[in-house]
Enzyme design. Structure first.
Site, PDB file in Angstrom:
ATOM      1  CG  ASP B   8      -1.628   1.276   1.491  1.00 31.96           C
ATOM      2  OD1 ASP B   8      -1.660   2.116   0.586  1.00 31.96           O
ATOM      3  OD2 ASP B   8      -2.190   1.435   2.600  1.00 31.96           O
ATOM      4  CE  LYS B  70      -1.388   7.114  -3.451  1.00 34.09           C
ATOM      5  NZ  LYS B  70      -1.921   6.311  -2.329  1.00 34.09           N
ATOM      6  CD  GLU B 171      -4.701   4.041  -2.376  1.00 33.40           C
ATOM      7  OE1 GLU B 171      -5.555   4.853  -1.979  1.00 33.40           O
ATOM      8  OE2 GLU B 171      -3.534   4.375  -2.652  1.00 33.40           O
ATOM      9  CG  ASP B 193      -8.268   5.530   2.392  1.00 30.85           C
ATOM     10  OD1 ASP B 193      -7.722   5.933   3.438  1.00 30.85           O
ATOM     11  OD2 ASP B 193      -7.643   4.989   1.466  1.00 30.85           O
TER      12      ASP B 193
END
Lengths: 346, 608
Positions: B8, B70, B171, B193
């Site tokens: 992850d 990211k 994800e 999330d």
């Protein structure tokens, strides 16, 4: 209060007092207010003896008598650990002795050709340098004694001040403590001569502001360079580094200062590392948070302590500290001396 | 069979998992933490720091610390997201040679995939240490909204790190895989999330036959745990300023400590109702004294400070439901992902929105990596019933007259696939058409991403609408999109191939791989030396401690003197080998030291 203090007329017992330290203690200003001088030190003694003992007020620096017996003078608890205090005093005396050493003790690379970095001084200065006793170069504080007094008798006032350098006649006589007075240590008073550039020949025109500016003038570069080299030669690497950095701040391309700064940093880094036991030592905080507060730390030490997690090594701490390695190592060495941290192998 | 790790790769934290038997497990790093900050830094000495150690110096060395890479991966320099990041980052972001993004650390410039590869390499090392052998294959997760370029850049990052990324999965899909793995039910779920730096909410359908379909996904790439920490920091700074008149933000060391303390306090308040923040010697006054910061933060105050942030996540969740065209009562379960979802206020708010408590069967920090590990194992074991299929992350289509976007392949279409559509000319006597290949969900073409363009010429002049052109989109198993346009009357055709690109050339990737390998060799060599050095020093210390006893027992004899001399020689040689940093020599001396100890022990036992 010790028994000797309560019996000032009593001769010292046990070993013969070290002359240096005795005088040192006598020079140490008391932290107690003057009213305490009125206290009867014999209040708990035998009544028959009391009448024979005169009550002595606490000595002020103005009343220094270096020939006083150990038992004749009051003392105050040093503000730094006694062993460190003694070590520094000894180092200072050593350094003074080294000043008498002929010019061969200057750093090998101090010749004008500027080839190659300075190397560690040889001989006694390397074996027993000031740095070996403590990392703090600025020993003298406002309420600590000037050790330079120990190596020469008090000079008469006339020889301490150069009337051309500083005319004290214009100073405010109602506030004598505003200025340097003739009771100041001779070395410091004498330093005016080299730092003051007389701008006006008429002494009547000196004002209070002039007097203050005299005190705060930085040492000029001409005197800094030899001082830096002298300090280096004497093993006072912190002091030499401080001066070298000062020179570099005004002229970053000063090769001589660069070499001295680099060499001092290297030596100091090695010195602190040897005290800490190496970069792979794991650091742990051994004092509780409330105990830490009793230490006299600054925010940088506080920050370093906050990074200590009991797992990270000195190397890792240096990586994340954001400080120069030398600064971080110096702080860690001090924290270790203060027993705030514990070092162990992983 | 080679083990595949699931990674992850998060915006603020990363996590690696592997299958142990039939169950996935998260692998802790050397510090014992199950997540590792996705932070990379370069120290003044040029040393690379990754993970917790990089985080601990993130403020004091802000210019040389990259976090949330990211947000930049696979993006073009001209994209609005890069402009936003430019405003918020302390590190230097510059334009790369291919219109991509580069990051400057100290004197060196790195591509974004290169930075991400450092995090992936760290995760690889963690897994290798745990498994006791090399790892080369991985499944890496990305947000559901990542486009092809971002996915390709993530793959490139894996390649630079020495990993063959056998699959990139979404994800929320990974989270739902870990949640629904082996349960065999049909459900519609919401994956909420809330991570360290981003908030994503996805609505998914889980099919009983291993179908995991993302129906809608939305979020905010600048909303996460760091914002919650920021509120606590503000509160502390304000209180300190009121008390002492000093702004702690002006001092980096103080700010670093505040950030660490704020995060710690926030985490603690998930399980206790109040916590003490104690930062002695936080700042010097300049008058030879340092001030301390000591305050008590209650959960209630924290909730008041962050209420609007929680409310914003709820608003975005409602938006996701609208996009999915689903009512709240159609949602069977809510899965909470990300460390921030441990906050009771977050759980309460999500529970209130859906009218039921969120599911607590999954670990918020680990669930995504666990899902990736499950997928990785399924891929190499060829358990097709659990294999997720690659789907198109966004709608693919072309721009038509009026700047409209005409979709040909909808989002979530399983690849490989092919679709065709007939278009006509829009002007009289039009002899050429320009085909603009685009990706995105907006009806307005200019809001979508342009993948490529080409021109089809030689059309027969005719009134508008008379000439028919067939446009065909085809995506192969490698994700390469081919678009062709054919004049139906003349048969003239033109085509283009669109390959996702990270902004790096093959040569650049090779060079970066080489650098990464060299770094790893150096790191492993250092680690090997360190292990041997510690062993040698321990043995040297033991031998030296035995000298007096051995001397007393056998020192008078020739044998004894000889043995002691040899032992001293061994210790000296070992010490020299350590000083030379010669791993091989240290290893040899370790053997000698062990033999010496055995001999000494024999002597001592006889002597006593």
């Amino acid at each position: 209060m010790s028994a000797d203090q309560r019996h000032p007329s009593k001769p010292p017992r046990g070993r013969a007092p070290l002359d240096t330290l005795d005088k040192l203690d006598s020079l140490r200003p008391s932290s107690m207010p003057p009213e305490l001088g009125e206290l009867d030190f014999s209040w708990d003694d035998d009544m028959t003896a009391q009448g024979n003992r005169p009550i002595r007020p606490l000595l002020s620096p103005l009343e220094l008598d270096l020939d006083l017996d150990e038992g004749d003078r009051p003392t105050a608890i040093p503000e730094i650990p006694m062993e460190l205090f003694v070590a520094r005093a000894m180092a200072q005396v050593d350094a003074e002795e080294l000043e008498q050493v002929p010019p061969s003790s200057t750093p090998p690379s101090s010749n004008p050709s500027l080839t190659g970095p300075p190397t560690m001084p040889q001989g006694r200065s390397a074996a027993r340098s000031i740095e070996a006793y403590g990392p703090l170069p600025t020993f003298r504080t406002s309420n600590s004694p000037d050790l330079s007094l120990l190596r020469r008798p008090p000079a008469p006032l006339s020889s301490q001040l150069d009337p051309l350098a500083l005319d004290i006649s214009e100073m405010d006589q109602n506030h004598p403590d505003t200025y340097l007075t003739p009771t100041e240590p001779p070395e410091q008073a004498a330093s005016f001569k080299s730092t003051v550039a007389p701008t006006d020949d008429d002494p009547e025109r000196h004002t209070e502001a002039d007097a203050l500016s005299v005190i705060t003038l930085p040492p000029d570069e001409d005197s800094s360079r030899p001082t830096m080299k002298d300090r280096y030669a004497m093993g006072d690497f912190s002091g030499a580094l401080e001066i070298a950095e000062g020179l570099l701040s005004s002229d970053p391309s000063d090769l001589d200062a660069q070499r001295y700064a680099t060499s001092c940093r290297d030596v100091l880094t090695q010195m602190y590392l040897s005290r800490l036991g190496g970069l792979d030592q794991v650091i742990s905080v051994v004092l509780a948070a409330e105990e830490l507060r009793w230490l006299n730390l600054d925010h940088r030490a506080g920050f370093l302590l906050s990074l200590v997690d009991g797992v990270s090594t000195i190397e890792e701490l240096l990586d994340i500290s954001g400080m120069t390695r030398l600064d971080a190592l110096r702080i860690l060495a001090t924290l270790r001396e203060q027993r705030a941290i514990l070092l162990s192998t992983r | 069979m080679e083990r595949v790790i699931g990674i992850d790769l998060g915006t603020t934290n990363s996590c690696v998992a592997v299958m142990e038997g039939d169950a996935p497990v998260v692998v802790p790093n050397r510090g014992g933490y199950k997540t590792t900050p996705s932070i990379v830094a370069v120290t003044e000495a040029g040393k690379r720091l990754v993970g917790h150690i990089a985080k601990r110096q993130a403020i004091t060395n802000a210019e040389n610390t990259v976090y949330a890479a990211k947000r930049l991966i696979g993006r073009k320099w001209s994209s609005p997201q890069v402009k936003n990041t430019l405003l918020a980052s302390a590190f230097t972001i510059i334009e790369g040679p291919h219109g991509d993004v580069r990051i400057k650390l100290r004197e060196k410039t790195f591509s974004v995939p290169e930075i991400s590869s450092m995090v992936l390499q760290e995760m690889k090392v963690i897994a290798e240490d745990y498994l006791g052998g090399p790892v080369s294959k991985a499944v890496v997760t990305v947000p559901a909204y990542f486009n092809d370029n971002q996915r390709q850049a993530t793959k490139d990052a894996g390649q630079i790190a020495g990993l063959d990324v056998i699959r990139i999965i979404n994800e929320p899909t990974a989270a739902s895989l870990a949640y629904g793995f082996g349960k065999g039910f049909d459900r519609t779920i919401v994956v909420y999330d809330l991570g360290g730096g981003t908030f994503d909410v996805s609505v998914l359908e889980i099919g009983s036959h291993g179908v995991f379909k993302v129906i809608a996904t939305t979020g905010d790439t600048f909303l996460g745990g760091e914002d919650f920490d920021g509120r606590v920091i503000d509160w502390l700074v304000k209180g300190f300023h009121e008390e002492h008149g000093i702004d702690l933000r002006q001092d980096r060391m103080a700010l670093q400590r505040l950030r660490d303390a704020a995060e710690k306090a926030k985490c603690e308040l998930s399980s206790v109702v109040e916590t003490e923040i104690n930062l002695p010697f936080i700042i010097s006054t300049g008058r030879n004294e340092a001030l301390h910061l000591q305050r008590t933060l209650t959960r209630q105050v924290l909730e008041e400070l962050t209420a609007d942030l929680v409310a914003r996540t709820i608003q975005i969740t409602q938006q996701a439901l609208q996009e999915a065209k689903l009512q709240i009562d159609e949602i069977d379960e809510t899965i909470l992902v990300g460390g921030m979802t441990r906050m009771p206020a977050v759980q309460r708010s999500v529970g209130k929105l859906f009218g039921k408590d969120p599911g607590k069967g999954v670990h918020p920090d680990e669930v995504v990596a666990l899902g990736a590990a499950i997928q990785g194992a399924a891929l190499v074991e060829e358990r097709h019933e659990m294999v997720l299929l690659d789907v198109t992350p966004h709608d693919l289509g072309i721009m038509t007259v009026g700047s409209h976007f005409e979709e040909l392949i909808p989002q979530n279409t399983t690849v490989p696939t092919s679709r065709a559509k007939i278009f006509t000319t829009s002007r009289d006597n039009q002899t050429a058409v320009k085909i603009l290949v685009m990706q995105g969900e907006s009806q307005k073409a200019d809001e979508n991403e342009l993948l490529g363009e080409f021109v089809l010429t030689g059309l027969k002049p005719a009134p508008k609408g008379q000439v028919e052109i067939e446009v065909t989109f085809a995506i192969n198993t490698d994700g390469i999109v081919s678009v062709s346009a054919k004049d139906m009357e003349t048969g003239k055709a033109q085509s283009i191939q669109v390959t996702a690109t990270s902004g790096l050339t093959t040569d650049e990737i090779k060079s970066m791989m080489q650098n990464a390998q060299e770094y790893m060799v150096e790191r492993r060599t250092d680690e090997a030396f360190e292990t041997e050095r510690q062993r040698a020093e321990s043995l040297m210390s033991e031998v030296e401690s035995m000298f007096p006893i051995v001397e007393r027992v056998v020192g008078a004899s020739d044998f004894g003197r000889d043995a002691l001399a040899k032992a001293r020689s061994v210790v000296e040689r070992a010490r020299q080998a350590v000083q030379r940093k010669d791993t091989g020599a240290v290893r040899e001396q370790v053997d000698m030291l062990e033999r010496t100890i055995r001999m000494f022990r024999g002597v001592v036992s006889r002597g006593t």
